[in-house]
Design an enzyme around this catalytic site. Structure first.
Site: not given
Ligand code: PY5
Length: 309
Positions: A156
């Site tokens: 990330k």
């Molecule tokens: N894919 C991407 C590109 C992401 O940024 C996120 C999470 C996910 C998938 C989902 O991962 P997880 O389920 O582990 O959260 N994005 C972040 C979030 O906190 C950033 C959002 C602004 O949801």
């Protein structure tokens, strides 16, 4: 006036006004940071705040940091303890979003990962919905997902979110709520900040972790819950046009939760409203994250009822 009062910064919990960095910071100039998004959910009956899968998020943060050669003097346990302390100091009694960020902090010119200082900051703030609740209208982006051999999506990485921001804003400017991004093979990767699932013939399908996606923790949660509910799950590559003919499509992420997609590229998905498999999973997820399902209670770390370790 910000809704949060503190941040963990330079080894201590301090007033948020003191958590500032220089314009010369390496990570600001080159995108060399890694971050997490973690949620804590308020349970009014127990008057308790539960942090969801906190150790899994911090384990992923340390994996992301390893890829960028960011050395942190903290274990997963240390990071969980600091986070609980921070949330207690804030005293939140509502749903919150926690943002840890580790970054190359040296103030000098030079694009590299080696021989640079690193720092960690954590802040948390009240947070509700990231995507429209009734259903998401999405478009397939003209931007392609970053490749593992360019900027690994598995980590990330702050700089990689330029890719997400380009896709999200293209979708917004075209009148949609969210972007679905294909990888360089032309197959479905994920949303701009969410993993993607679809339903075909009653089977829940999601791209494999080798499709240039973030290895999402909500994705893993949904796979686990679906299997426990007896819903068949398949991880396999997804073609673009499978999005159009799917019975259901939904996005998963810490910020987004589980969000139904009702339209893609102006084609109605299923009946054009949230589908039954989505609703089953969403209902269970809503209970699980607030500590209301004994079977998954170990995923929920209470903030107030345990003494700080
Ligand atoms: N894919 C991407 C590109 C992401 O940024 C996120 C999470 C996910 C998938 C989902 O991962 P997880 O389920 O582990 O959260 N994005 C972040 C979030 O906190 C950033 C959002 C602004 O949801």
């Amino acid at each position: 006036m910000s809704k949060n009062k503190y941040a963990f910064f330079r080894g201590e919990i301090r007033p948020i006004s003191e958590a500032k960095i220089s314009v010369m910071t390496s990570a600001l100039n080159y995108g060399t940071g890694v971050f997490e998004g973690i949620r804590a959910f308020w349970n009014p009956e127990e008057e308790e705040l539960f942090v969801f899968r906190m150790a899994d998020h911090y384990a992923r943060l340390l994996r992301s940091a390893k890829i960028l050669l960011i050395d942190l003097p903290y274990t997963v346990d240390d990071l969980c303890r600091i986070t609980v302390e921070l949330l207690r100091r804030e005293g939140f009694c509502e749903d919150v979003y926690i943002r840890p960020i580790a970054f190359k902090s040296s103030e000098e010119i030079g694009v590299r990962l080696h021989n640079l200082e690193s720092e960690l900051a954590i802040f948390a703030l009240p947070f509700k919905h990231y995507l429209p609740e009734g259903g998401v209208r999405a478009m397939v982006s003209s931007w392609r997902r970053v490749e593992d051999n360019a900027i690994p999506a598995r980590a990330k990485i702050t700089g990689a979110y330029v890719n997400s921001a380009l896709a999200k804003t293209e979708a917004y400017l075209a009148g949609f709520d969210e972007a679905i991004v294909l990888n360089e093979d032309g197959q479905v990767a994920e949303g701009s900040a969410e993993n993607l699932f679809l339903v075909r013939d009653g089977v829940l399908v999601t791209p494999p972790i080798t499709a240039n996606i973030l290895e999402g923790i909500t994705r893993d949660t949904v796979i686990t819950l679906a299997k426990d509910l007896g819903i068949p799950v398949m991880e396999r590559p997804i073609d673009r046009t499978e999005l159009y003919v799917a019975e259901e499509v939904f996005l998963t992420g810490t910020a987004a939760g589980i969000a139904p997609v009702v339209e893609i590229d102006r084609r109605k998905i299923g009946a054009g409203k949230p589908g039954p498999i989505f609703e089953k999973l969403r209902d269970l997820y809503d209970h699980v994250v607030r500590g209301k399902e004994p079977r998954y209670r170990s995923w929920c770390a209470p903030v107030y009822s345990l003494p700080a370790r």
